[in-house]
Design a protein around this motif. Structure first.
Motif, mmCIF file in Angstrom:
data_model
loop_
_atom_site.group_PDB
_atom_site.id
_atom_site.type_symbol
_atom_site.label_atom_id
_atom_site.label_comp_id
_atom_site.label_asym_id
_atom_site.label_seq_id
_atom_site.Cartn_x
_atom_site.Cartn_y
_atom_site.Cartn_z
ATOM 1 N N UNK A 54 12.621 -18.343 12.402
ATOM 2 C CA UNK A 54 13.533 -17.294 11.960
ATOM 3 C C UNK A 54 14.309 -17.749 10.738
ATOM 4 N N UNK A 55 14.961 -16.794 10.097
ATOM 5 C CA UNK A 55 15.778 -17.046 8.903
ATOM 6 C C UNK A 55 14.947 -17.531 7.720
ATOM 7 N N UNK A 56 13.685 -17.094 7.636
ATOM 8 C CA UNK A 56 12.873 -17.421 6.465
ATOM 9 C C UNK A 56 13.332 -16.558 5.294
ATOM 10 N N UNK B 290 7.957 -16.079 11.307
ATOM 11 C CA UNK B 290 6.598 -16.594 11.428
ATOM 12 C C UNK B 290 6.348 -16.945 12.882
ATOM 13 N N UNK B 291 5.160 -16.614 13.391
ATOM 14 C CA UNK B 291 4.792 -16.919 14.766
ATOM 15 C C UNK B 291 3.730 -18.011 14.808
ATOM 16 N N UNK B 292 3.815 -18.823 15.832
ATOM 17 C CA UNK B 292 2.758 -19.794 16.116
ATOM 18 C C UNK B 292 2.693 -19.935 17.623
ATOM 19 N N UNK B 293 1.575 -19.576 18.201
ATOM 20 C CA UNK B 293 1.425 -19.670 19.654
ATOM 21 C C UNK B 293 0.037 -20.189 19.974
ATOM 22 N N UNK B 294 -0.098 -20.773 21.144
ATOM 23 C CA UNK B 294 -1.415 -21.293 21.482
ATOM 24 C C UNK B 294 -1.408 -22.057 22.783
ATOM 25 N N UNK C 295 4.958 -12.793 10.053
ATOM 26 C CA UNK C 295 5.256 -11.504 10.666
ATOM 27 C C UNK C 295 6.090 -10.637 9.753
ATOM 28 N N UNK C 296 7.058 -11.247 9.090
ATOM 29 C CA UNK C 296 7.893 -10.487 8.164
ATOM 30 C C UNK C 296 8.188 -11.383 6.973
ATOM 31 N N UNK C 297 7.423 -11.195 5.914
ATOM 32 C CA UNK C 297 7.589 -12.037 4.738
ATOM 33 C C UNK C 297 7.003 -11.304 3.543
ATOM 34 N N UNK C 298 6.687 -12.018 2.464
ATOM 35 C CA UNK C 298 6.143 -11.378 1.269
ATOM 36 C C UNK C 298 4.888 -10.600 1.618
ATOM 37 N N UNK D 47 2.245 -10.073 0.157
ATOM 38 C CA UNK D 47 0.972 -10.681 -0.222
ATOM 39 C C UNK D 47 0.347 -11.488 0.916
ATOM 40 N N UNK D 48 1.200 -12.042 1.813
ATOM 41 C CA UNK D 48 0.684 -12.854 2.913
ATOM 42 C C UNK D 48 1.113 -12.323 4.279
ATOM 43 N N UNK D 49 1.836 -11.238 4.304
ATOM 44 C CA UNK D 49 2.347 -10.724 5.577
ATOM 45 C C UNK D 49 1.194 -10.374 6.527
ATOM 46 N N UNK D 50 1.327 -10.808 7.788
ATOM 47 C CA UNK D 50 0.296 -10.553 8.784
ATOM 48 C C UNK D 50 -0.887 -11.488 8.713
ATOM 49 N N UNK D 51 -0.871 -12.458 7.814
ATOM 50 C CA UNK D 51 -1.987 -13.386 7.632
ATOM 51 C C UNK D 51 -1.635 -14.779 8.166
#
Length: 805
Positions: A638-640, A659-663, A690-693, A695-699
């Motif tokens: 959070x807070x990116x 940003x998410x990271x799970x596994x 998850x919520x960012x620029x 150009x890379x959002x969702x990637x």
């Protein structure tokens, strides 16, 4: 794993059991480490941990004969009665008397020899793996010896969920290897739990074990030396009370040759002063056009001194001195802003490059130095409380060339309007008298006591960390070389050519001259509510003071305070066999700067935070022959900061990115049959912005590495007979596709999946050891990368001879 769990729960729940525990000390009162403890007539056994403690659990009620043995001391035996649901304590003091017992003691064998079930560093207190709600992997020296591993880089291939991403460059400050863990970048900056970075290849000569601690770990380790994915902690070999050691010579493919020594000796008659020296010299050519350009030459010297003037006070002094000269491994970048569609290919195995070709000449060398000094003073205040003080100094230095390359499309270079790559940009980033100094002072108070009838294991810590950088980067693109032109001389990119280019046009310099002080206090308590249920609560308060300076451009001084909590829960439905665990862990990254919202409101950046929730099962079953961990984690960052541009010269942004990271991860060490040992691991990681620029959002982030990783090693060593000590090992690593470029505007570039297989054979005698290994059996072409493309070594063979004394 669920079936296995059910089986052991059913088998063990049917009987009430007890345990035998205790402490073993030397004649001088010092904790005796690595002493074998076994029960006569059984295969049940263990060894003492770093505090000289042992525990033999899950014993049926009855009378047992305990055998205690270590080379150089008299074997002892003692009878002990075990009662249901109770712990019997038996303490021993070793004796050097030549008097022998009339009765032969049959010791329990340490069958699952690759399992590491205790750590004093992961929780900064002595906890068994089953008692610790955090996930970690430990790679011990026995496994490294069997695999003929000489570096920390190669040791990490035995840690589930860890992937090497960047070769060590040797440059000051950040020149060490980089790895991926749980979707985030990790580097090895800790030694015995405190600062101790090495900016070149880290030799394994003095490595007792490598601990890979998973997940955000700022509560006990801070944020400066760790990442959201975890940390690597190198546990080093310690002096002991008898004379002994080992000398090894090895040689193999690509000009490899190595000499190493491990020598230990007591320095006085009382044997409370001991000295140990580990040293190694290593040389290897690059596999790409051997002898033309690339090589790495390293010298590692690691002396250590231990003094115990009283049974309460222990002083350890250590050093690590690394000296090296190297030519950087062939790192290839994708040209900035050049879309993948312009290249005409989107995978590394489609590149128009020769896998065996070195695209540089001689003379592009760099000198690298790392010097680490350590002091530890441990004082036992009382039977329940211990004070430990750490003093560390870590310095790095580099000067010389750092060659690297760009893949640039013909479209970007203006050579064609058709996608394709017909040339390679050859560049250099040198360092000049570059230095980084790290100092750390840490004070720990550990307690193990009962309060209100409940056991508490507590650590209280104060920490001061100072990082002072004075680094000078300079360089740029030197020339452009054509690809696939017969007879072209790629040796024209060399040291003399680079010096001539810099003399003709002085290159730009990029300075890093910052000083950062961090003041921290932390506390952690493991509370046993019952003998099967424990809870952990911890918190850290961190004051970050950046003095400012230059980070490629001027940065203003600033200070921030961050709080990092941690919670854990462990329930053992079958005591000392099965543990169900859960944890919450936190890390943070300090941020600096003032921004305005799109609405015109000013705000100052807050620390970025990563929060992890994790749960799983740990097993220590079949009388210790099977150890396993299965876990699922979910990390949210959070807070990116999202930079939204500028308006009227003011930076516009929002600190609401996530940003998410799970596994899931699985690790296993097993000894199903006498002499047969298995080590394995599997990891799956799902990461995305998850919520960012946009150009890379969702990637998936291009630094998250491969989502699927697996490792395995199976070995057999003949336990008895004429061929006792003869063994074979086989295993390898798998990694799925790795997207090193992944954006909407530029496209996706992939390093393809790979499976690398390795094998070893060895013959271990009382005074000699002969070994041979073959890495990359199938001659696999594969690449690693951290936004880069780096071809890895082809098939290689190494043999070694050791003399033990």
């Amino acid at each position: 794993m669920l079936l296995t769990l059910g089986y052991f729960v059913a088998q063990n729940a049917a009987a009430q059991t007890g345990s035998i525990q205790g402490h073993i000390s030397t004649p001088a009162g010092q904790p005796a480490v690595g002493v074998s403890i076994g029960l006569k007539g059984t295969t049940i056994g263990s060894i003492t941990d770093a505090s000289g403690d042992y525990n033999l659990g899950q014993l049926k009620p009855g009378t047992y004969t305990i055998g205690v043995s270590i080379i150089g001391f008299k074997t002892q035996q003692r009878r002990a009665e075990v009662k249901a649901n109770a712990a019997t304590t038996q303490n021993f003091t070793l004796s050097e008397s030549a008097e022998q017992l009339n009765e032969v003691v049959v010791e329990g064998q340490r069958t699952n020899k690759f399992a590491r079930k205790q750590s004093e560093y992961v929780g900064k207190m002595q906890l068994s793996n089953l008692e610790n709600p955090q996930v970690y992997a430990a790679v011990g020296k026995e496994l490294l010896t069997e695999q003929l591993v000489f570096s920390v880089d190669d040791a990490t291939r035995n840690a589930p969920g860890v992937q090497k991403m960047w070769e060590p460059t040797g440059r000051s400050g950040d020149g060490g290897s980089f790895y991926a863990s749980r979707g985030f970048v990790v580097s090895s900056q800790l030694r015995n739990g405190v600062a101790g970075g090495v900016t070149s290849t880290i030799d394994a000569a003095n490595l007792e074990k490598l601990e890979v601690i998973k997940g955000p770990s700022a509560t006990l380790y801070g944020s400066a030396l760790t990442s959201y994915g975890g940390l690597l902690n190198r546990v080093t070999k310690k002096p002991y009370e008898t004379f002994g050691g080992e000398v090894t010579a090895a040689a193999g493919s690509y000009g490899f040759h190595r000499v190493s020594a491990d020598v230990n000796t007591p320095l006085n008659a009382a044997k409370n002063l001991a000295f140990r020296l580990n040293a190694a010299y290593n040389y290897e050519d690059n596999f790409q056009n051997v002898g033309y350009a690339g090589f790495e030459k390293n010298l590692a010297i690691a002396p250590s001194l231990q003094f115990q003037p009283t049974d309460r006070l222990t002083i350890n002094l250590d050093a690590e001195v690394y000296r090296g000269t190297n030519v950087g491994k062939q790192l290839i970048y994708l040209s900035y802003g050049d879309a993948v569609k312009n290249l005409g290919f989107s995978r590394a195995d489609q590149m128009p490059l020769d896998y065996r070709q070195s695209y540089q000449g001689p003379g592009l060398t760099q000198d690298s130095r790392s010097t680490n000094l350590f002091g530890q003073v441990r004082y036992r205040i009382s039977p329940s409380f211990t004070s430990t003080t750490y003093l560390t100094s870590s310095r790095s230095y580099s000067e010389g060339n750092g060659p690297y390359f760009y893949l640039a499309s013909d479209i970007a270079l203006g050579k064609s309007t058709t996608p394709g790559v017909s040339s390679l940009l050859r560049s250099d980033q040198s360092t000049q008298d570059s230095r980084r100094q790290t100092y750390e002072v840490q004070q720990l108070f550990n307690g193990d006591f009962k309060l209100g009838g409940l056991r508490n294991r507590v650590v209280l810590g104060l920490d001061f960390l100072s990082i002072d950088s004075n680094i000078d980067f300079f360089g740029g693109t030197i020339d452009t070389a054509p690809l696939n032109v017969p007879g072209y001389d790629y040796r024209t990119f060399n040291g003399a050519a680079v010096r001539a280019a810099y003399a003709a046009t002085p290159p730009p310099h990029y300075l890093v001259t910052t000083k950062i002080n961090t003041y921290s206090a932390f506390a952690s308590d493991v509370l046993n509510l019952t003998d099967k249920l424990s809870v952990l609560a911890a918190v850290r308060v961190d004051r970050y003071d950046n003095k400012g300076g230059i980070l490629y451009s001027p940065v203003a001084a600033y200070a921030q305070t961050a709080v990092s909590p941690k919670f854990g829960l462990v329930f053992q439905p079958v005591k000392d066999r099965v543990a169900l665990f859960a944890n919450y862990q936190n890390s943070f990254t300090n941020q600096n700067g003032s921004y305005q919202t799109p609405e015109g409101k000013s705000f100052v950046l807050k620390p970025e935070h990563a929060n992890q929730i994790e749960g799983g099962v740990k097993l220590d079953a079949a009388e210790g022959r099977v150890s396993a961990t299965v876990s699922y984690y979910d990390i949210r960052v959070e807070n990116i900061l999202r930079n939204l541009g500028t308006v009227g010269g003011l930076s516009i942004g929002a600190q609401d990115g996530t940003q998410w990271s799970r596994g899931t991860e699985l690790s296993l060490t097993a000894n199903p049959l006498v002499g047969l040992n298995i080590v394995g691991g599997f990891a799956y990681n799902f990461s995305k912005f998850v919520k960012t620029d946009e150009d890379v959002n969702g990637r998936r982030p291009n630094t998250a590495s491969s989502p699927y990783l697996a490792n395995a090693w199976v070995s057999y060593r003949q336990p008895t007979g004429l061929l006792q000590g003869l063994g074979l090992g086989f295993g390898g690593n798998y990694a799925s596709d790795n997207k090193i470029l992944n954006s909407a505007s530029l496209g996706t570039f992939t390093l393809p999946s790979y499976t690398v297989l390795n094998a070893s054979a060895f013959y271990d005698l009382p005074h000699y050891r002969f070994a041979v290994k073959m890495d990359n059996l199938t001659n696999e072409h594969y690449w690693i990368g951290y936004t880069t493309i780096n071809a890895q070594k082809l098939r290689s063979i190494v043999g070694s001879v050791s003399y033990k004394f």
